[in-house]
Scaffold this active site. Structure first.
Site, PDB file in Angstrom:
ATOM      1  N   ARG A  15       0.863  -1.333   0.001  1.00 44.38           N
ATOM      2  CA  ARG A  15      -0.140   0.062   0.136  1.00 44.38           C
ATOM      3  C   ARG A  15       0.780   1.021  -0.055  1.00 44.38           C
ATOM      4  O   ARG A  15       2.166   1.100   0.109  1.00 44.38           O
ATOM      5  CB  ARG A  15      -0.949   0.042   1.330  1.00 44.38           C
ATOM      6  CG  ARG A  15      -2.105  -0.886   1.230  1.00 44.38           C
ATOM      7  CD  ARG A  15      -2.595  -1.044   2.347  1.00 44.38           C
ATOM      8  NE  ARG A  15      -2.110  -1.689   3.510  1.00 44.38           N
ATOM      9  CZ  ARG A  15      -2.252  -1.941   4.884  1.00 44.38           C
ATOM     10  NH1 ARG A  15      -3.648  -1.478   5.254  1.00 44.38           N
ATOM     11  NH2 ARG A  15      -1.661  -2.373   5.768  1.00 44.38           N
ATOM     12  N   LYS A  75       1.757   2.134   7.438  1.00 43.40           N
ATOM     13  CA  LYS A  75       2.103   1.203   8.550  1.00 43.40           C
ATOM     14  C   LYS A  75       3.077   1.980   9.288  1.00 43.40           C
ATOM     15  O   LYS A  75       3.671   2.887   8.916  1.00 43.40           O
ATOM     16  CB  LYS A  75       2.447  -0.199   8.159  1.00 43.40           C
ATOM     17  CG  LYS A  75       1.657  -1.130   7.625  1.00 43.40           C
ATOM     18  CD  LYS A  75       0.290  -1.582   8.476  1.00 43.40           C
ATOM     19  CE  LYS A  75       0.747  -2.262   9.581  1.00 43.40           C
ATOM     20  NZ  LYS A  75      -0.450  -2.488  10.427  1.00 43.40           N
ATOM     21  N   TYR A  94      -0.985   4.432  10.838  1.00 46.75           N
ATOM     22  CA  TYR A  94      -1.330   3.516  11.767  1.00 46.75           C
ATOM     23  C   TYR A  94      -0.115   3.054  12.489  1.00 46.75           C
ATOM     24  O   TYR A  94       0.841   2.669  12.159  1.00 46.75           O
ATOM     25  CB  TYR A  94      -1.967   2.226  11.047  1.00 46.75           C
ATOM     26  CG  TYR A  94      -3.169   2.183  10.498  1.00 46.75           C
ATOM     27  CD1 TYR A  94      -4.336   2.155  11.131  1.00 46.75           C
ATOM     28  CD2 TYR A  94      -3.479   1.882   8.936  1.00 46.75           C
ATOM     29  CE1 TYR A  94      -5.571   2.362  10.299  1.00 46.75           C
ATOM     30  CE2 TYR A  94      -4.357   2.068   8.429  1.00 46.75           C
ATOM     31  CZ  TYR A  94      -5.616   2.127   9.105  1.00 46.75           C
ATOM     32  OH  TYR A  94      -6.829   2.233   8.295  1.00 46.75           O
ATOM     33  N   HIS A  96      -0.560   1.331  16.094  1.00 50.68           N
ATOM     34  CA  HIS A  96      -0.738   0.389  17.134  1.00 50.68           C
ATOM     35  C   HIS A  96      -0.010   0.329  18.279  1.00 50.68           C
ATOM     36  O   HIS A  96       0.808  -1.000  18.536  1.00 50.68           O
ATOM     37  CB  HIS A  96      -0.878  -0.957  16.389  1.00 50.68           C
ATOM     38  CG  HIS A  96      -2.114  -0.945  15.380  1.00 50.68           C
ATOM     39  ND1 HIS A  96      -3.218  -1.128  15.638  1.00 50.68           N
ATOM     40  CD2 HIS A  96      -1.805  -0.934  14.028  1.00 50.68           C
ATOM     41  CE1 HIS A  96      -4.112  -0.958  14.560  1.00 50.68           C
ATOM     42  NE2 HIS A  96      -3.281  -0.900  13.496  1.00 50.68           N
ATOM     43  N   GLU A 118      -5.600   4.798  13.819  1.00 48.78           N
ATOM     44  CA  GLU A 118      -6.714   3.947  14.416  1.00 48.78           C
ATOM     45  C   GLU A 118      -7.221   4.318  15.718  1.00 48.78           C
ATOM     46  O   GLU A 118      -8.281   3.925  16.485  1.00 48.78           O
ATOM     47  CB  GLU A 118      -5.907   2.367  14.976  1.00 48.78           C
ATOM     48  CG  GLU A 118      -5.068   2.678  16.202  1.00 48.78           C
ATOM     49  CD  GLU A 118      -3.451   2.986  15.784  1.00 48.78           C
ATOM     50  OE1 GLU A 118      -2.657   2.983  16.432  1.00 48.78           O
ATOM     51  OE2 GLU A 118      -3.294   3.382  14.578  1.00 48.78           O
ATOM     52  N   ASP A 270      -2.444  -7.110  15.155  1.00 46.34           N
ATOM     53  CA  ASP A 270      -1.894  -5.988  15.395  1.00 46.34           C
ATOM     54  C   ASP A 270      -2.189  -4.942  16.626  1.00 46.34           C
ATOM     55  O   ASP A 270      -1.564  -4.079  16.915  1.00 46.34           O
ATOM     56  CB  ASP A 270      -2.019  -5.041  14.139  1.00 46.34           C
ATOM     57  CG  ASP A 270      -3.753  -4.847  13.843  1.00 46.34           C
ATOM     58  OD1 ASP A 270      -4.305  -5.099  14.507  1.00 46.34           O
ATOM     59  OD2 ASP A 270      -3.791  -4.292  12.819  1.00 46.34           O
TER      60      ASP A 270
END
Length: 364
Positions: A15, A75, A94, A96, A118, A270
């Site tokens: 991506r 990511k 993102y 996490h 997120e 994740d």
């Protein structure tokens, strides 16, 4: 503002943080966009597409980070990127954090502003930037689960839809949120028998109203989970607690109660995973087996369908990227409380309670 879009370098992550259409909107609003060469190649977008949209193509990630004030990614940064992030950067991606102390400590040390997709949260409690990737992952969970149920890959040898004269496979979905509903929808579409569990009765009533009769709802409890894992072929973990580690709903001792070749797809990996035996895997090596139970725990599932995922992600991130670029992060977060909830780490300090709780540190 100067916005940088580096190429994603996590294992098999194809991506990219922004489509050419998104870049066009930013440059139309007088922002400068720097994108690393071939950053969009895996998603089907080429350097010329970005040039035509007004972007400046740079050859290396270090050039992109050096040129930009805001970094837009997909990511979380990995070790090779840590030293490229500086105190003046706003990093929007993102993260996490709750699942990785290494990443959390590294971002604290950078002194940068870290805004996590997120945890951007609307007034109604929905997560607008997580939703599209949860939709993709929920649907993919059934695709992947169906594949790994095949015998050559050590699965039970069950066809989820069954055939005339043979009952369909059985799918257990833990969590009736976005991931769970999409997984249940796909499994039901294949003709599988689906049980979906949650502790939220309002959500279970909603699922009961919208799903066909071969999708049944059940309250989630350890007793009920232990009962169901003995006769279900595919188990999908779709549990989410905003910004925090996922609860362990399936423990190591439960594996012995599952039939050999049962497949677990832990979409929550994740966020630490909702299965005790889960550990993050990659698209290159997606599965492992413990006690004859196949575990699929790829932490970036939507990366396998990057064209769809990148379009879906840019659709929802672009308005927030635009606000950050137009106003700067402080004014943008002051005016938009939905965006403000995405603030996780600011100038070396954790500012999100669930991350503080995960690492038992004192909020500053």
């Amino acid at each position: 503002m100067k916005i940088g879009i580096p190429k994603e370098i996590k294992n098999n992550e194809s991506r990219v943080g922004m489509t050419p259409a998104g870049v066009f909107e930013l440059t139309k609003n007088k922002h400068t966009v720097y994108i690393e060469t071939n950053a969009g190649f895996g998603s089907g977008f080429f350097d010329q597409d970005y040039k035509d949209a007004g972007a400046v193509i740079l050859n290396t990630p270090s050039e992109v980070y050096a040129a930009a004030n805001m970094i837009v990614k997909v990511k979380e940064p990995i070790q090779a990127e840590y030293n490229l992030i500086k105190p003046h950067h706003v990093v929007f991606t993102y993260f996490h954090f709750a699942s990785s102390s290494e990443l959390t400590n590294a971002m604290i040390k950078t002194g940068a502003v870290c805004i996590a997709y997120e945890t951007v949260e609307s007034e109604d409690g929905s997560l607008p930037l997580l939703t599209p990737m949860s939709e993709v992952a929920g649907r993919m969970a059934i695709q992947q689960g169906a594949k790994y149920l095949e015998k050559p890959i050590k699965g039970r040898g069950v066809l989820l839809g069954g055939v005339p004269g043979v009952p369909p496979g059985r799918v257990l979905v833990l969590g009736a949120g976005v991931v769970g509903i999409q997984a249940a929808k796909m499994a039901a579409g294949l003709g599988a028998h689906v049980t979906i569990m949650d502790i939220n009765m309002k959500q279970l009533r909603y699922v009961n109203d919208i799903m066909p009769n071969h999708v049944v709802t059940e309250f989630s409890s350890e007793y009920n989970i232990r009962k169901r894992i003995t006769n279900h072929d595919l188990i999908v973990g779709g549990v989410l607690i905003k910004g925090a580690k996922a609860p362990k709903l399936i423990t190591r001792d439960m594996l012995k109660d599952m039939r050999p070749g049962t497949v677990i797809v832990d979409v929550a990996v994740d966020q630490g995973g909702c299965v005790e035996t889960s550990k993050p895997t990659t698209h290159e090596h997606p599965t492992f087996i413990i006690d004859d139970v196949v575990h699929y725990c790829v932490a970036n599932m939507p990366g396998a369908v990057p064209y769809t995922s990148t379009l879906a992600l840019t659709n929802v991130t672009l308005p927030y990227v635009m606000k950050l670029a137009n106003l700067g992060w402080e004014k943008a977060c002051e005016k938009d409380q939905t965006l403000a909830k995405g603030l996780n780490i600011v100038n070396g300090k954790i500012v999100y309670k669930e991350i503080e709780d995960a690492f038992n540190v004192v909020l500053n």
